[in-house]
Design an enzyme around this catalytic site. Structure first.
Site, PDB file in Angstrom:
ATOM      1  N   HIS A 283       0.825  -1.206   0.000  1.00 48.88           N
ATOM      2  CA  HIS A 283       0.000   0.000   0.000  1.00 48.88           C
ATOM      3  C   HIS A 283       0.865   1.264   0.000  1.00 48.88           C
ATOM      4  O   HIS A 283       0.689   2.160  -0.840  1.00 48.88           O
ATOM      5  CB  HIS A 283      -0.906  -0.020   1.233  1.00 48.88           C
ATOM      6  CG  HIS A 283      -1.865   1.116   1.319  1.00 48.88           C
ATOM      7  ND1 HIS A 283      -3.162   1.029   0.905  1.00 48.88           N
ATOM      8  CD2 HIS A 283      -1.705   2.388   1.785  1.00 48.88           C
ATOM      9  CE1 HIS A 283      -3.776   2.192   1.098  1.00 48.88           C
ATOM     10  NE2 HIS A 283      -2.908   3.027   1.643  1.00 48.88           N
ATOM     11  N   GLU A 284       1.799   1.318   0.928  1.00 45.84           N
ATOM     12  CA  GLU A 284       2.642   2.510   1.018  1.00 45.84           C
ATOM     13  C   GLU A 284       3.571   2.630  -0.190  1.00 45.84           C
ATOM     14  O   GLU A 284       3.923   3.735  -0.606  1.00 45.84           O
ATOM     15  CB  GLU A 284       3.439   2.493   2.326  1.00 45.84           C
ATOM     16  CG  GLU A 284       2.580   2.451   3.590  1.00 45.84           C
ATOM     17  CD  GLU A 284       1.516   3.535   3.654  1.00 45.84           C
ATOM     18  OE1 GLU A 284       1.740   4.638   3.090  1.00 45.84           O
ATOM     19  OE2 GLU A 284       0.444   3.284   4.246  1.00 45.84           O
ATOM     20  N   HIS A 287       1.839   4.656  -2.808  1.00 45.37           N
ATOM     21  CA  HIS A 287       1.978   6.100  -2.568  1.00 45.37           C
ATOM     22  C   HIS A 287       3.361   6.585  -3.013  1.00 45.37           C
ATOM     23  O   HIS A 287       3.507   7.619  -3.662  1.00 45.37           O
ATOM     24  CB  HIS A 287       1.798   6.398  -1.081  1.00 45.37           C
ATOM     25  CG  HIS A 287       0.387   6.365  -0.599  1.00 45.37           C
ATOM     26  ND1 HIS A 287      -0.607   7.149  -1.114  1.00 45.37           N
ATOM     27  CD2 HIS A 287      -0.194   5.620   0.385  1.00 45.37           C
ATOM     28  CE1 HIS A 287      -1.748   6.910  -0.476  1.00 45.37           C
ATOM     29  NE2 HIS A 287      -1.523   5.975   0.441  1.00 45.37           N
ATOM     30  N   GLU A 313      -4.544   7.752  -3.053  1.00 41.97           N
ATOM     31  CA  GLU A 313      -5.047   6.489  -2.535  1.00 41.97           C
ATOM     32  C   GLU A 313      -5.360   5.508  -3.654  1.00 41.97           C
ATOM     33  O   GLU A 313      -5.261   4.295  -3.473  1.00 41.97           O
ATOM     34  CB  GLU A 313      -6.294   6.739  -1.683  1.00 41.97           C
ATOM     35  CG  GLU A 313      -6.668   5.597  -0.761  1.00 41.97           C
ATOM     36  CD  GLU A 313      -5.632   5.297   0.307  1.00 41.97           C
ATOM     37  OE1 GLU A 313      -5.676   4.185   0.872  1.00 41.97           O
ATOM     38  OE2 GLU A 313      -4.769   6.167   0.584  1.00 41.97           O
TER      39      GLU A 313
END
Length: 519
Positions: A283-284, A287, A313
């Site tokens: 997830h990170e 980003h 996101e």
């Protein structure tokens, strides 16, 4: 235009440096700083942000932008020069409404609030699935009353900030605008209503199937060092440049960038639950890839950032879910995972593992929620935020209201504050209005991904071979490089040829989980 434009860039470089210096201090507070440094750190960050705000809202800056606007209007809309003047002017108009003293006070309260929040939720075991699966879960010590005074102060300051932008349709509008420029609360409600219309029947249909998926493979002893190593292998395979980034541990995973060439991520690990660290890292990484992909010409300007929190996101959720939880991804990576954990996975096949990581089950913790129920967590937070800001809910009643909505929406009730109202870091930093961006990211993601599949029909086959460069290159060209030069609505229209729609998300969710659960 050149001399004045050069002066604008010079001023913005200095202001950006001040803002990013405060971000470095904030990263250190979240990862390395001893607890005793909180008050001094709060003052340091507050001073830097106040100085940046004062410089940005100066009369000289306003006059310079006024002089540059006519020339910028004659230039191509998506040129660097026109975009810089247009975006900076929009930021300036908003910033001059907010007193520098309020900016400093909000910053100080946020720094102190985050440390108080960490202490309040201390010693919580963040593996709610263990309790659901009948496994013993250590007692948590979350204490909302310890955090309540800080939250009351942060809420009051947030209302003062919102009032700087009155009149408005809703007090929530100025806060939502910080994350999603131009979006109104009244526009958000029908989006949530359309999603709920599809989520609730799907969750019901899946629940009626009973416990058809066994996810016990995820709840074994997984040594943290091997989890860490595997997660970084995946991040590098996705394209995360560790020469321009790094990963650390924190209480709540986050990504921060101090320049296009210094973008850092964090994750958290649990030795008895596999999914937390890996999917947090994925997830990170999403980003970070967005931030590392901005065009280098945007460095040290307000343009070197994502177009909105929702589009940010969309990237994290895309790499985590559309790629990382896909069957094709694990056809490639499951043998490698078994090399790391031969004993734990000795009796598991790739299809069983794929189904385990995609199990749908109402749960307590947002960041561990499955793709189907995730948005219910966001809708809950959105409704509570609006009630708090409109004065219809007192902070002291927030834990009870949280628990009631969790039971209403998801059929589960938190056993303590740490698994409930204290689980997210956002409010401790004054981050009201940011939660809807998570759902918007879920909507943006499949919408953009459908276009990528249209342009590269064999994309999923590439995942099965461990190839992600074409996907990353596509996003770099169509989205990442632009930074904030274009608005989210403009980017979506350019990339997909259509305005934003919830329907691609609905097709994705119903297609994937309809196949898994045969509903």
């Amino acid at each position: 235009m050149d001399p004045k434009f050069d002066e604008l860039k010079s001023r913005l470089h200095e202001i950006t440096d001040l803002r990013l210096a405060s971000a470095v201090l904030n990263w250190d507070q979240e990862t390395m700083m001893p607890e005793g440094g909180v008050r001094a750190r709060a003052n340091q960050i507050s001073t830097l942000r106040r100085l940046a705000h004062q410089k940005f809202t100066s009369e000289e800056m306003g006059a310079l932008l006024e002089d540059l606007k006519p020339a910028a209007a004659q230039m191509p809309y998506d040129s660097f020069e026109a975009s810089l003047v247009r975006v900076t002017w929009d930021d300036f108009e908003k910033s001059v409404r907010v007193p520098a003293e309020l900016v400093a006070e909000m910053s100080r309260a946020a720094s102190e609030g985050q440390q108080i929040w960490q202490n309040a939720r201390a010693q919580h075991n963040p593996v709610p699935h263990a309790a659901r699966a009948g496994r013993r879960m250590p007692a948590a010590q979350g204490n909302f009353e310890m955090f309540r005074p800080a939250l009351e102060k942060l809420l009051a300051l947030t209302i003062r900030y919102a009032e700087c932008f009155a009149p408005y349709e809703s007090v929530y509008d100025p806060l939502l605008d910080r994350a999603e420029p131009g979006l109104k609360t009244s526009q958000l409600r029908p989006i949530f209503a359309r999603m709920t219309e599809e989520i609730v029947p799907l969750v019901k249909a899946i629940t009626n199937k009973g416990s058809v998926i066994d996810d016990s493979v995820l709840y074994q002893e997984y040594p943290e060092d091997k989890q860490w190593q595997f997660g970084l292998e995946v991040a590098k395979a996705f394209g995360y440049d560790l020469h321009r980034g790094r990963q650390d541990r924190s209480a709540h995973p986050f990504t921060t960038g101090f320049s296009i060439n210094d973008v850092r991520i964090t994750t958290r690990l649990d030795p008895r639950f596999f999914s937390m660290a890996l999917f947090g890292t994925m997830h990170e990484t999403g980003h970070a890839l967005y931030m590392q992909g901005h065009d280098q010409s945007l460095e040290r300007t307000p343009l070197a950032s994502g177009a909105s929190s929702g589009l940010h996101e969309s990237q994290s959720r895309m790499w985590e879910n559309l790629v990382g939880r896909s069957r094709e991804f694990w056809q490639c990576w499951f043998p490698r995972l078994r090399e790391h954990f031969p004993n734990q996975l000795a009796h598991s096949a790739v299809e069983k593992f794929y189904r385990a990581i995609n199990k749908v089950e109402p749960s307590l913790i947002r960041v561990e929620a499955d793709e189907v129920t995730y948005n219910l967590h966001i809708m809950l937070r959105f409704e509570l935020e609006v009630e708090l800001l409109e004065g219809r809910l007192d902070v002291k009643h927030l834990p009870a209201a949280w628990n009631a909505k969790m039971h209403e929406y998801l059929g589960v009730t938190p056993p303590d504050d740490a698994a409930g109202v204290l689980q997210d870091i956002h409010w401790s930093g004054g981050g009201f209005g940011g939660f809807p961006s998570y759902t918007l990211g879920n909507i943006y993601g499949p919408h953009l991904f459908e276009r990528a599949l249209h342009d590269m029909p064999d994309l999923r086959q590439q995942f099965a071979l461990g190839e992600y460069l074409n996907l990353l290159t596509w996003y770099r060209e169509h989205l990442h490089k632009w930074g904030r030069m274009l608005k989210p609505t403009e980017l979506i229209q350019r990339i997909t040829g259509q305005p934003l729609s919830v329907e691609p998300w609905i097709r994705y969710i119903k297609g994937k989980f309809g196949e898994i659960y045969e509903v």
